[in-house]
Design an enzyme around this catalytic site. Sequence first.
Site: not given
Lengths: 222, 253
Positions: A54-56, A96
Amino acid sequence: MSEFRSTDAPLTQDELAQVIAEDIQPGSFVNLGIGQPTTVSNYLSPEKKVTLHTENGMLGFGPQATGDQIDGDLINAGKIPVTELPGASYFHHADSFAMMRGGHLDVCVLGAYQVSAQGDLANWSTGKPGAIPAVGGAMDLAIGAKDTYVMMDLFTKKGDVKLLPECTFPLTGVGCVSRIYSDRAVLLLDSSGIVKVRELHGITLEELREAHPEVTFETVGA
Amino acid sequence: MLEFVDSAAQAVSRITDGATVLIGGFGNAGQPMELIDALMDSGATGLTVVNNNAGQADAGLALLIKERRVAKIICSFPRQSDSWHFDEAYRAGEIELELVPQGNLAERMRAAGAGIGGFFSPTGYGTQLAEGKEVREIDGRHYVLESPIRGDFALIKAYAADPAGNLVYRKTARNFGPVMATAAAHTIVQVDEVLEESLNPEHVVTPGIYVDTVVGIPTESGVKEREERAALAAGQPKPCLATKTAAELAAEK
């Protein structure tokens, strides 16, 4: 590359999620976009050892958190509370997106407003005048993984085509989509602009061509 | 010189009108809510704010925008279901927006902190957001020239700080914190725990060289952290640990 196949009925959303999950290779690192693409995780069996990004800033998140599992510091890119799976890791935003941009993710599954026959993607803005723009990670995701799959309906609710010779909505990325998984067809795209048809569901090749007169289709293996 | 202060008001007291302020957080995770509230109370205005979003509901950054303290916002995702204060200011033409893809936003701050004068990113090539920017083809791929984003100040939330200002974070609340800490001339950090002992050097995420002002403020993060430690001490799994994958749960239904 599997052989061409067809069935009489369109795929349900769950069936479509299952088709995508089956195509994801064991051991892959995968980012599932917000909304419909998230349902693919329901069909990724633990034996496949697929790790979700997840990009966070997390690898190895588990299902949506419930009850005591809910922790405001543990959310996914859709800002939904999630869980940790064993082997999870946390990292900051620049890492990320470097992970993504650097080609380390195997597959990203995204929704789309439109896709062009050459794999251009439009999924962040309909270009409506006066609308407040918001892009988030869409442009980074579109070009970031080794393979970008689009999960969508083949037609809009009004019956308009979403696969076009050129996108008319503002682009998210150029030549980035390698496959379209839709309720009525699974399509493989490349820079040639000739769309390879792997699966048809509730639509014939003739009907597909009629609906998209400006797009060239070939069945796989043809 | 690293300082530990007693209140959020003291921590933000240096911030003046017209400053560029990098504010951490992704949604509410890692958002330094108490520092933002103190910035609001300080009266500083004409600010340029860098954040992933443009405020949620009626708290934190959303209130700064509501009171028109923010002249310009640089962010990736301003429009949300509860971004009504930003929406109103934007429609009234009372806030300038620079929309930046999320990864470019992070990397532009990383570049600032690392002394890089600019970088070529593939993100956004061929889109509206790259219009007017230099494009270069390198090894057959197209890239867009992006510039660093520097802050006068960074306001971030970490989990704990040791006496040297070394920081650790908690779960996905880490998000922009470590990058913003490097990209600002003066980094202000709120933490749940101000430690008397040094952190294990192997565990430090943000080294103290990037940290200027630290204030201890207890939040819900500390409550959850203590619950987690208590569970582990009792030989139980962490509460946030999933026992089943999404596929196993779906199969049970």
